[in-house]
Motif scaffolding. Structure first.
Motif, mmCIF file in Angstrom:
data_model
loop_
_atom_site.group_PDB
_atom_site.id
_atom_site.type_symbol
_atom_site.label_atom_id
_atom_site.label_comp_id
_atom_site.label_asym_id
_atom_site.label_seq_id
_atom_site.Cartn_x
_atom_site.Cartn_y
_atom_site.Cartn_z
ATOM 1 N N LEU A 44 20.649 -3.628 -0.523
ATOM 2 C CA LEU A 44 19.796 -2.634 -1.063
ATOM 3 C C LEU A 44 18.746 -3.263 -2.185
ATOM 4 O O LEU A 44 19.154 -3.952 -2.948
ATOM 5 N N TYR A 45 17.610 -2.982 -1.891
ATOM 6 C CA TYR A 45 16.421 -3.558 -2.997
ATOM 7 C C TYR A 45 15.879 -1.864 -3.475
ATOM 8 O O TYR A 45 16.098 -0.797 -2.890
ATOM 9 N N ARG A 46 15.295 -2.272 -4.612
ATOM 10 C CA ARG A 46 14.955 -1.073 -5.307
ATOM 11 C C ARG A 46 13.667 -1.332 -6.249
ATOM 12 O O ARG A 46 13.471 -2.520 -6.758
ATOM 13 N N LYS A 47 12.702 -0.620 -6.245
ATOM 14 C CA LYS A 47 11.632 -0.786 -7.153
ATOM 15 C C LYS A 47 11.637 0.669 -8.070
ATOM 16 O O LYS A 47 11.398 1.690 -7.458
ATOM 17 N N SER A 48 11.222 0.552 -9.225
ATOM 18 C CA SER A 48 11.072 1.741 -10.070
ATOM 19 C C SER A 48 9.350 2.042 -10.156
ATOM 20 O O SER A 48 8.709 1.166 -10.483
ATOM 21 N N ASN A 49 9.073 3.195 -10.481
ATOM 22 C CA ASN A 49 7.711 3.623 -10.699
ATOM 23 C C ASN A 49 7.491 3.003 -12.210
ATOM 24 O O ASN A 49 7.818 3.656 -13.354
ATOM 25 N N THR A 50 6.520 2.258 -12.334
ATOM 26 C CA THR A 50 6.081 1.789 -13.901
ATOM 27 C C THR A 50 4.506 2.202 -14.088
ATOM 28 O O THR A 50 3.996 1.739 -15.016
ATOM 29 N N MET A 51 4.001 3.032 -13.102
ATOM 30 C CA MET A 51 2.582 3.476 -13.305
ATOM 31 C C MET A 51 2.562 4.647 -14.195
ATOM 32 O O MET A 51 3.200 5.430 -14.083
ATOM 33 N N ALA A 95 0.770 -1.083 -0.104
ATOM 34 C CA ALA A 95 -0.003 0.078 0.080
ATOM 35 C C ALA A 95 1.059 1.295 0.020
ATOM 36 O O ALA A 95 0.864 1.959 -0.566
ATOM 37 N N SER A 96 2.073 1.146 0.541
ATOM 38 C CA SER A 96 2.860 2.311 0.799
ATOM 39 C C SER A 96 3.627 2.670 -0.628
ATOM 40 O O SER A 96 3.766 3.724 -0.904
ATOM 41 N N LEU A 97 3.891 1.389 -1.081
ATOM 42 C CA LEU A 97 4.413 1.530 -2.648
ATOM 43 C C LEU A 97 3.251 2.325 -3.559
ATOM 44 O O LEU A 97 3.770 3.330 -4.175
ATOM 45 N N LEU A 98 2.217 1.937 -3.553
ATOM 46 C CA LEU A 98 1.151 2.405 -4.238
ATOM 47 C C LEU A 98 0.878 3.596 -4.132
ATOM 48 O O LEU A 98 0.790 4.660 -4.711
ATOM 49 N N TYR A 99 0.965 4.200 -2.847
ATOM 50 C CA TYR A 99 0.836 5.365 -2.417
ATOM 51 C C TYR A 99 1.942 6.556 -3.083
ATOM 52 O O TYR A 99 1.723 7.537 -3.783
ATOM 53 N N GLY A 100 3.391 5.810 -2.877
ATOM 54 C CA GLY A 100 4.459 6.579 -3.344
ATOM 55 C C GLY A 100 4.268 6.669 -4.872
ATOM 56 O O GLY A 100 4.503 7.955 -5.468
ATOM 57 N N PHE A 101 3.976 5.665 -5.628
ATOM 58 C CA PHE A 101 4.019 5.760 -7.124
ATOM 59 C C PHE A 101 2.776 6.546 -7.699
ATOM 60 O O PHE A 101 2.898 7.346 -8.304
ATOM 61 N N GLN A 102 1.732 6.231 -6.863
ATOM 62 C CA GLN A 102 0.354 6.797 -7.567
ATOM 63 C C GLN A 102 0.185 8.398 -7.244
ATOM 64 O O GLN A 102 -0.192 9.087 -7.957
ATOM 65 N N GLN A 103 0.139 8.316 -6.037
ATOM 66 C CA GLN A 103 -0.104 9.738 -5.113
ATOM 67 C C GLN A 103 0.862 10.700 -5.296
ATOM 68 O O GLN A 103 0.507 11.954 -5.695
ATOM 69 N N LEU A 104 2.088 10.201 -5.026
ATOM 70 C CA LEU A 104 3.328 11.183 -5.019
ATOM 71 C C LEU A 104 4.161 11.019 -6.331
ATOM 72 O O LEU A 104 4.993 12.317 -6.250
ATOM 73 N N LYS A 105 3.864 10.269 -7.195
ATOM 74 C CA LYS A 105 4.698 10.301 -8.387
ATOM 75 C C LYS A 105 6.004 9.852 -8.173
ATOM 76 O O LYS A 105 7.012 10.698 -8.995
#
Length: 179
Positions: free
Chosen positions: A172-179, A116-126
């Motif tokens: 170190l783990y990473r995820k990029s915004n693909t939305m 949910a935090s990832l979604l918030y960071g990517f969708q809401q905060l871009k």
């Protein structure tokens, strides 16, 4: 229902209130909870953390949010995003992190809340990218990183943990915004 910044199926995420200090101190003074950290925290350290999170939220619209179970409205811990600026080749960065009270372990809450935090960071905060860091010995957190679709990028010696040989080597783990 309280005014949450966002929710997941079972969890509500909100900014900290001064009345949360006793719960935060109970969480951060628990030796089992703080097993992968240099030490437990004093009430003063908890107050400083809470103030930092409150201020970070007002500045950026994110922080390590206080998380409540929606059905009981009990505080279960914190999950969310924070700025990291310690000396490392990937900083400054936005990091996702979590810390839950033992009563709420092994129920899928860390994974649900981190997603949910990832979604918030990517969708809401871009945000373009979110990272996560943990000592190599912290298998539970590394498991959550994998479950939420993050990819391992590197291992490094954490500069803030140099005096703690069992904790210093981190992933170190990473995820990029693909939305």
């Amino acid at each position: 229902m309280k005014n949450y910044i966002f929710t997941s199926e079972r969890l509500g995420f909100r900014n900290w209130k001064n009345s949360d200090i006793d719960f935060l101190f109970e969480l951060n003074s628990n030796k089992e909870v703080m097993k992968y950290f240099p030490s437990t925290q004093t009430k003063e350290q908890c107050e400083a953390f809470m103030n930092r999170m409150q201020n970070l939220y007002y500045k950026t619209k994110f922080c390590y949010f206080l998380v409540e179970e929606l059905t009981t409205q009990k505080s279960i811990g914190f999950i969310g995003l924070s700025e990291q600026t310690y000396k490392a080749d990937f900083n400054p960065s936005i990091d996702i992190g979590w810390r839950l009270h033992p009563d709420f372990w092994n129920k899928g809450y860390a994974t649900e809340g981190a997603k949910a935090s990832l979604l918030y960071g990517f969708q809401q905060l871009k945000l373009k990218e979110i990272v996560s860091v943990a000592p190599i010995i912290n298998a539970p957190s590394i498991s959550v990183m994998n479950k939420i679709g993050m990819e391992k990028v590197n291992e490094f010696n954490h500069p803030l943990l140099a005096e703690f040989p069992n904790l210093e080597k981190c992933v170190l783990y990473r995820k990029s915004n693909t939305m």
